[in-house]
Write a protein that holds these residues in place. Structure first.
Motif, PDB file in Angstrom:
ATOM      1  N   SER A 105      32.216  36.819  -1.136  1.00  0.00           N
ATOM      2  CA  SER A 105      33.234  35.814  -1.049  1.00  0.00           C
ATOM      3  C   SER A 105      31.951  34.289  -0.712  1.00  0.00           C
ATOM      4  O   SER A 105      31.078  34.533  -0.003  1.00  0.00           O
ATOM      5  N   GLU A 115      31.743  29.535   3.626  1.00  0.00           N
ATOM      6  CA  GLU A 115      32.613  28.767   4.640  1.00  0.00           C
ATOM      7  C   GLU A 115      32.346  27.650   4.893  1.00  0.00           C
ATOM      8  O   GLU A 115      30.645  27.252   5.556  1.00  0.00           O
ATOM      9  N   LYS A 125      33.585  25.847   8.350  1.00  0.00           N
ATOM     10  CA  LYS A 125      34.367  26.096  10.094  1.00  0.00           C
ATOM     11  C   LYS A 125      34.502  25.421  11.208  1.00  0.00           C
ATOM     12  O   LYS A 125      33.614  25.343  11.462  1.00  0.00           O
ATOM     13  N   VAL A 165      37.170  33.047  10.167  1.00  0.00           N
ATOM     14  CA  VAL A 165      36.331  33.226   9.269  1.00  0.00           C
ATOM     15  C   VAL A 165      36.870  34.965   8.716  1.00  0.00           C
ATOM     16  O   VAL A 165      36.280  35.376   9.323  1.00  0.00           O
ATOM     17  N   LYS A 166      37.487  35.172   7.529  1.00  0.00           N
ATOM     18  CA  LYS A 166      37.044  36.222   7.021  1.00  0.00           C
ATOM     19  C   LYS A 166      36.642  36.519   5.493  1.00  0.00           C
ATOM     20  O   LYS A 166      36.893  35.755   4.485  1.00  0.00           O
ATOM     21  N   ILE A 167      35.392  37.216   5.636  1.00  0.00           N
ATOM     22  CA  ILE A 167      34.296  36.927   3.885  1.00  0.00           C
ATOM     23  C   ILE A 167      34.994  38.509   4.484  1.00  0.00           C
ATOM     24  O   ILE A 167      35.585  39.536   3.951  1.00  0.00           O
ATOM     25  N   GLU A 221      36.288  39.715   9.576  1.00  0.00           N
ATOM     26  CA  GLU A 221      37.073  38.623   9.946  1.00  0.00           C
ATOM     27  C   GLU A 221      36.033  38.254  11.704  1.00  0.00           C
ATOM     28  O   GLU A 221      36.185  39.052  12.688  1.00  0.00           O
ATOM     29  N   THR A 223      26.774  35.516   2.331  1.00  0.00           N
ATOM     30  CA  THR A 223      27.362  34.427   2.778  1.00  0.00           C
ATOM     31  C   THR A 223      27.877  33.183   3.641  1.00  0.00           C
ATOM     32  O   THR A 223      27.480  33.908   4.916  1.00  0.00           O
ATOM     33  N   VAL A 279      27.992  31.017   6.298  1.00  0.00           N
ATOM     34  CA  VAL A 279      29.070  30.471   7.322  1.00  0.00           C
ATOM     35  C   VAL A 279      28.456  29.301   8.126  1.00  0.00           C
ATOM     36  O   VAL A 279      27.182  29.622   8.451  1.00  0.00           O
TER      37      VAL A 279
END
Lengths: 118, 114
Positions: free
Chosen positions: A7, A10, A12, A18-20, A82, A112, A114
């Motif tokens: 994904s 993000e 935050k 966070v959930k990837i 997560e 991803t 973050v």
């Protein structure tokens, strides 16, 4: 062709969750373990945890225990990671990787990013 | 936990010359029942995920040029690039998978052109 597609990036706030996702294709999802690896900016690779999609069994590194949950959705061939209670030092690129032989990882997601910032 | 330590952290080598990276594990990663070393090497370029180069300490992954070779056993391992090419500029990591399900990586060695 084996593919792992993660994904998107993000942003935050500290304390958030966070959930990837890591959607796989090109093989049977339940046949191979998946690892999650963290890479902070300019730093090395740090193992976070392992998922066995066949039975949902997981194991996480001591550093992340209590904050990380790794799950599998076999209906969509997707693994999730997560991370809760985010802090600035969690700013990093997170990778999923599929094992081939024991703990060797020839297949990786694209990563991803973050960013944790107030 | 098995701690992996690489040296040097930074290496500059001339094009066409040999590059050698060392990796030491805090305990043996040689599995006596099959005489295999549970040690892999990865290459990572900026903005990309790691790429598997070598596993079982010395087995090249399919498609990896034969200028890359791995050696060693027990706790001491080496990645050698026999003739450095410009495309080899990257960070290299060793990884143990002896203690699966947990794994661990070395801190990385940055390889550049002199």
């Amino acid at each position: 062709e084996v593919q792992l597609v993660q994904s998107g990036a993000e942003v935050k706030r500290p304390g958030a969750t966070v959930k990837i996702s890591c959607k796989v294709s090109g093989y049977t999802f339940t046949d191979y373990h998946i690892h999650w690896v963290q890479q902070a900016p300019g730093k090395g690779l740090e193992w976070m945890g392992l998922l066995d999609p066949e039975d949902g069994e997981t194991m996480s590194a001591e550093k992340f225990q209590g904050r990380v949950t790794i799950t599998a959705d076999t209906s969509t061939d997707t693994a999730y990671m997560e991370l809760r209670g985010l802090r600035s030092e969690d700013t990093a690129v997170y990778y999923c990787g599929r094992v081939e032989v024991r703990g060797v990882i020839p297949y990786w997601g694209q990563g991803t990013l973050v960013t944790v910032s107030s | 936990d098995i701690v992996m330590t690489q040296s040097p952290e930074y290496l500059a080598v001339s094009l066409g010359e040999r590059a050698t990276i060392s990796c030491k594990s805090s305990q043996s990663v040689l599995y006596s029942s099959n005489n295999k070393n549970f040690l892999a090497w990865y290459q990572q370029k900026p903005g990309q995920p790691p790429k598997l180069l070598i596993y079982w300490a010395s087995t090249r992954e399919s498609g990896v040029p034969d200028r890359f070779s791995g050696s060693g056993s027990g706790t001491d391992f080496t990645l050698t690039i026999s003739s450095l090419q410009a495309d080899d500029v990257a960070v290299y990591y060793c990884q143990q998978y002896y203690s699966v399900p947990s794994i661990s990586f070395g801190q990385g060695t940055r390889l550049e052109i002199k």
